[in-house]
Motif scaffolding. Structure first.
Motif, PDB file in Angstrom:
ATOM      1  N   MET A   1       0.823  -8.526   7.996  1.00  0.00           N
ATOM      2  CA  MET A   1       2.249  -8.814   8.188  1.00  0.00           C
ATOM      3  C   MET A   1       2.509  -9.405   9.573  1.00  0.00           C
ATOM      4  O   MET A   1       3.255 -10.382   9.713  1.00  0.00           O
ATOM      5  CB  MET A   1       3.071  -7.539   7.969  1.00  0.00           C
ATOM      6  CG  MET A   1       3.148  -7.123   6.510  1.00  0.00           C
ATOM      7  SD  MET A   1       4.276  -5.711   6.244  1.00  0.00           S
ATOM      8  CE  MET A   1       3.114  -4.415   5.846  1.00  0.00           C
ATOM      9  N   VAL A   2       1.894  -8.818  10.594  1.00  0.00           N
ATOM     10  CA  VAL A   2       2.109  -9.318  11.963  1.00  0.00           C
ATOM     11  C   VAL A   2       1.482 -10.711  12.128  1.00  0.00           C
ATOM     12  O   VAL A   2       2.080 -11.596  12.746  1.00  0.00           O
ATOM     13  CB  VAL A   2       1.559  -8.324  13.001  1.00  0.00           C
ATOM     14  CG1 VAL A   2       1.562  -8.935  14.397  1.00  0.00           C
ATOM     15  CG2 VAL A   2       2.399  -7.043  12.985  1.00  0.00           C
TER      16      VAL A   2
ATOM     17  N   GLY B   1      -3.760   0.549   4.748  1.00  0.00           N
ATOM     18  CA  GLY B   1      -2.407   0.377   5.279  1.00  0.00           C
ATOM     19  C   GLY B   1      -2.405  -0.332   6.621  1.00  0.00           C
ATOM     20  O   GLY B   1      -1.561  -1.194   6.886  1.00  0.00           O
ATOM     21  N   GLN B   2      -3.383   0.008   7.468  1.00  0.00           N
ATOM     22  CA  GLN B   2      -3.468  -0.645   8.775  1.00  0.00           C
ATOM     23  C   GLN B   2      -3.735  -2.135   8.619  1.00  0.00           C
ATOM     24  O   GLN B   2      -3.136  -2.960   9.314  1.00  0.00           O
ATOM     25  CB  GLN B   2      -4.563   0.021   9.620  1.00  0.00           C
ATOM     26  CG  GLN B   2      -4.137   1.399  10.125  1.00  0.00           C
ATOM     27  CD  GLN B   2      -5.263   2.164  10.793  1.00  0.00           C
ATOM     28  OE1 GLN B   2      -6.426   2.035  10.426  1.00  0.00           O
ATOM     29  NE2 GLN B   2      -4.915   2.990  11.759  1.00  0.00           N
TER      30      GLN B   2
ATOM     31  N   LEU C   1       7.147  -4.339  12.304  1.00  0.00           N
ATOM     32  CA  LEU C   1       5.802  -4.271  12.873  1.00  0.00           C
ATOM     33  C   LEU C   1       5.631  -5.293  13.990  1.00  0.00           C
ATOM     34  O   LEU C   1       5.003  -5.011  15.018  1.00  0.00           O
ATOM     35  CB  LEU C   1       4.755  -4.497  11.773  1.00  0.00           C
ATOM     36  CG  LEU C   1       4.628  -3.345  10.770  1.00  0.00           C
ATOM     37  CD1 LEU C   1       3.882  -3.795   9.516  1.00  0.00           C
ATOM     38  CD2 LEU C   1       3.915  -2.150  11.400  1.00  0.00           C
TER      39      LEU C   1
ATOM     40  N   GLN D   1       0.026   2.111  10.576  1.00  0.00           N
ATOM     41  CA  GLN D   1       0.008   0.663  10.810  1.00  0.00           C
ATOM     42  C   GLN D   1       0.176   0.349  12.284  1.00  0.00           C
ATOM     43  O   GLN D   1      -0.521  -0.513  12.828  1.00  0.00           O
ATOM     44  CB  GLN D   1       1.098  -0.018   9.969  1.00  0.00           C
ATOM     45  CG  GLN D   1       0.733  -0.054   8.480  1.00  0.00           C
ATOM     46  CD  GLN D   1       1.866  -0.539   7.611  1.00  0.00           C
ATOM     47  OE1 GLN D   1       3.038  -0.318   7.911  1.00  0.00           O
ATOM     48  NE2 GLN D   1       1.524  -1.198   6.517  1.00  0.00           N
TER      49      GLN D   1
ATOM     50  N   VAL E   1       0.854  -1.196   0.000  1.00  0.00           N
ATOM     51  CA  VAL E   1       0.000   0.000   0.000  1.00  0.00           C
ATOM     52  C   VAL E   1       0.886   1.241   0.000  1.00  0.00           C
ATOM     53  O   VAL E   1       1.853   1.324   0.753  1.00  0.00           O
ATOM     54  CB  VAL E   1      -0.910   0.011   1.248  1.00  0.00           C
ATOM     55  CG1 VAL E   1      -1.838   1.220   1.219  1.00  0.00           C
ATOM     56  CG2 VAL E   1      -1.711  -1.280   1.320  1.00  0.00           C
TER      57      VAL E   1
ATOM     58  N   SER F   1      -2.930  -3.986   6.045  1.00  0.00           N
ATOM     59  CA  SER F   1      -1.716  -4.642   5.537  1.00  0.00           C
ATOM     60  C   SER F   1      -0.734  -4.872   6.688  1.00  0.00           C
ATOM     61  O   SER F   1      -0.045  -5.907   6.720  1.00  0.00           O
ATOM     62  CB  SER F   1      -1.078  -3.830   4.408  1.00  0.00           C
ATOM     63  OG  SER F   1      -0.358  -2.727   4.908  1.00  0.00           O
ATOM     64  N   GLY F   2      -0.686  -3.954   7.650  1.00  0.00           N
ATOM     65  CA  GLY F   2       0.163  -4.150   8.833  1.00  0.00           C
ATOM     66  C   GLY F   2      -0.295  -5.335   9.667  1.00  0.00           C
ATOM     67  O   GLY F   2       0.519  -6.126  10.149  1.00  0.00           O
ATOM     68  N   LEU F   3      -1.618  -5.484   9.814  1.00  0.00           N
ATOM     69  CA  LEU F   3      -2.158  -6.620  10.568  1.00  0.00           C
ATOM     70  C   LEU F   3      -1.807  -7.946   9.876  1.00  0.00           C
ATOM     71  O   LEU F   3      -1.500  -8.936  10.534  1.00  0.00           O
ATOM     72  CB  LEU F   3      -3.682  -6.499  10.686  1.00  0.00           C
ATOM     73  CG  LEU F   3      -4.212  -5.280  11.441  1.00  0.00           C
ATOM     74  CD1 LEU F   3      -5.740  -5.251  11.393  1.00  0.00           C
ATOM     75  CD2 LEU F   3      -3.732  -5.296  12.893  1.00  0.00           C
TER      76      LEU F   3
ATOM     77  N   MET G   1       2.606   5.885   6.786  1.00  0.00           N
ATOM     78  CA  MET G   1       2.139   4.512   6.639  1.00  0.00           C
ATOM     79  C   MET G   1       2.535   3.670   7.856  1.00  0.00           C
ATOM     80  O   MET G   1       1.701   2.992   8.442  1.00  0.00           O
ATOM     81  CB  MET G   1       2.692   3.911   5.337  1.00  0.00           C
ATOM     82  CG  MET G   1       2.129   2.544   5.008  1.00  0.00           C
ATOM     83  SD  MET G   1       0.313   2.503   4.952  1.00  0.00           S
ATOM     84  CE  MET G   1      -0.006   3.546   3.537  1.00  0.00           C
TER      85      MET G   1
END
Lengths: 185, 185
Positions: free
Chosen positions: A90-91, A83-84, B46, B84, A70, A86-88, B80
């Motif tokens: 990844m984690v 974006g948030q 992250l 995130q 993103v 996509s962060g979730l 970003m």
């Protein structure tokens, strides 16, 4: 290799799972779209999507997770939620011990259609072709999630660390082989 | 009431914990800055921050989590990662069963200094005053995290759902009392 592809979004988050025993024999395992209501508050919306991502990983036990990268520059109104999520992703992947790789929209289009500027219909058409489906998966979020998973499979699951990847030793060998092949050409 | 305030960030994430048995007797419990290396890839960065947030919740068992609201319009280069991390905070709080409330930077400045346009030094000075510290906490991320926690305490922990809050029954009663007081004035 089983791949979970994620088209991140707060209102609709596409989750596509494929099997790729070899690059040219791709099989659809599952596809769904997790949703959250625009009426709910941000924490509850993010939690609903995070739970759906975890459930998909737990149910399908992928070998890798691929997610669309993103960019902050685009779609200011929705980019924060996207974006948030996509962060979730990844984690969630990391906590499940899985490699997670990011692909740009144009990388995905190029991988499945041959053109980085293909439109949505073309991408959906090729997703159906590559998975042997009678018609393009709907809605668009589902087709996009599968396109992202297919991109990972077609690229052999190998990427450099600079691209946001975390290569396993096998992926690293693939990347090195690919580089060596490029040097020979 | 114990509050965990979070100044979200991918490189540096401030985590401040205060006790607020009453609005005018605030006590510093803990403050730290979680960090991740710019050399690591996004998923690992992250994850490091997400683990630090979970650890702070587990260690201090706050009654509520307050986090700075991130706007997509500002600081495109870093927004970003910041957004995130704020998403990770919201999900971590929700999974711990805690209310999580978002405050804008100007709400935080106004709550601790009386002016929404106060500078960083003024905020840090007032954080020290309000917590009875000899000098402002350092670095800035630590002071900002405490300022966010203090904001939540001074506002009584009550916010409307439209502000991104999830009010407990007690918070809801506070909001209603506050509204009734405003109507009387």
């Amino acid at each position: 290799m089983r791949v979970l592809g994620v088209d991140p979004g707060l209102t609709r988050c596409g989750l596509g799972v494929i099997d790729a025993p070899a690059a040219r024999t791709l099989t659809l395992i599952d596809v769904s779209v997790a949703t959250s209501s625009a009426d709910a508050d941000a924490p509850d919306r993010l939690l609903a999507i995070a739970d759906a991502i975890d459930a998909a990983i737990l149910k399908h036990r992928p070998d890798a997770v691929a997610v669309e990268r993103v960019f902050a520059q685009h779609n200011v109104r929705t980019v924060m939620g996207t974006g948030q999520v996509s962060g979730l992703v990844m984690v969630a992947a990391r906590r499940a011990g899985l490699p997670v790789v990011l692909y740009t929209p144009s990388e995905v289009k190029a991988a499945v259609t041959g053109s980085g500027r293909a439109d949505k219909a073309q991408v959906a058409y090729m997703v159906a072709k590559l998975l042997g489906l009678d018609e393009p998966p709907k809605p668009a979020d589902a087709a996009d999630a599968l396109a992202i998973a297919i991109t990972h499979a077609l690229k052999g699951g190998g990427r450099t660390a600079a691209s946001g990847a975390s290569a396993t030793p096998a992926q690293q060998r693939w990347v090195e082989a690919e580089r060596a092949a490029r040097r020979r050409n």
